[in-house]
Design a protein around this motif. Sequence first.
Motif, short mmCIF file in Angstrom:
data_model
loop_
_atom_site.label_atom_id
_atom_site.label_comp_id
_atom_site.label_asym_id
_atom_site.label_seq_id
_atom_site.Cartn_x
_atom_site.Cartn_y
_atom_site.Cartn_z
N UNK A 36 -2.57 21.49 -1.34
CA UNK A 36 -1.88 21.49 -2.64
C UNK A 36 -0.75 20.46 -2.65
N UNK A 37 -0.08 20.31 -1.53
CA UNK A 37 1.00 19.32 -1.45
C UNK A 37 0.44 17.90 -1.59
N UNK A 38 -0.71 17.64 -0.98
CA UNK A 38 -1.34 16.32 -1.10
C UNK A 38 -1.85 16.11 -2.53
N UNK A 39 -2.37 17.16 -3.14
CA UNK A 39 -2.79 17.07 -4.55
C UNK A 39 -1.62 16.67 -5.44
N UNK A 40 -0.48 17.29 -5.18
CA UNK A 40 0.74 16.97 -5.95
C UNK A 40 1.19 15.54 -5.67
N UNK A 41 1.08 15.11 -4.41
CA UNK A 41 1.42 13.74 -4.03
C UNK A 41 0.58 12.76 -4.85
N UNK A 42 -0.70 13.04 -5.00
CA UNK A 42 -1.58 12.16 -5.75
C UNK A 42 -1.19 12.12 -7.23
N UNK A 43 -0.75 13.25 -7.76
CA UNK A 43 -0.27 13.29 -9.15
C UNK A 43 0.96 12.38 -9.30
N UNK A 44 1.86 12.45 -8.34
CA UNK A 44 3.05 11.60 -8.36
C UNK A 44 2.65 10.13 -8.30
N UNK A 45 1.72 9.80 -7.44
CA UNK A 45 1.26 8.41 -7.32
C UNK A 45 0.61 7.94 -8.62
N UNK A 46 -0.18 8.80 -9.24
CA UNK A 46 -0.80 8.44 -10.52
C UNK A 46 0.27 8.19 -11.59
N UNK A 47 1.29 9.03 -11.59
CA UNK A 47 2.40 8.84 -12.54
C UNK A 47 3.11 7.50 -12.27
N UNK A 52 4.10 2.08 -14.26
CA UNK A 52 4.18 0.72 -13.70
C UNK A 52 5.24 0.58 -12.61
N UNK A 53 5.39 1.66 -11.84
CA UNK A 53 6.29 1.61 -10.69
C UNK A 53 5.53 1.21 -9.43
N UNK A 54 4.20 1.26 -9.52
CA UNK A 54 3.32 0.86 -8.42
C UNK A 54 2.03 0.33 -9.04
N UNK A 55 1.40 -0.59 -8.34
CA UNK A 55 0.12 -1.15 -8.83
C UNK A 55 -1.03 -0.23 -8.45
N UNK A 56 -2.16 -0.44 -9.07
CA UNK A 56 -3.36 0.33 -8.75
C UNK A 56 -3.73 0.17 -7.28
N UNK A 57 -3.58 -1.03 -6.78
CA UNK A 57 -3.90 -1.30 -5.37
C UNK A 57 -2.95 -0.55 -4.43
#
Length: 70
Positions: A36-47, A52-57
Motif C-alpha cells: 500500500x505504501x508503494x501504491x501511494x508512492x506511485x500516486x505521488x509520482x503520477x501527481x 510537471x515536477x518530474x518528466x514521464x521518463x
Amino acid sequence: HYFSKHADQLTLSESAFLAGLLKAPSKLSQRQNRAKAVERQHEILDDMQEYRLATAREVAAAKTQKLTLN
C-alpha cells in the motif's frame, strides 16, 4: 532515517515514498503494508508528472527503483 541519508541525497523514488507516508504514517510505514505504501508512492509520482515536477521518463525510472528501507 528510512534510507540512511540526508534529505538532499534522496532520489525521486525515495522522496515520493516518504511523501506518501504523510497521508497515513502509522498505517503505511509498517512492513506488512509495504504494498500500500508503494501504491501511494506511485500516486505521488503520477501527481508529480501531472504538475510537471518530474518528466514521464523520471517517473517511470522512479517507479522501477528498488527501495532499501532501514
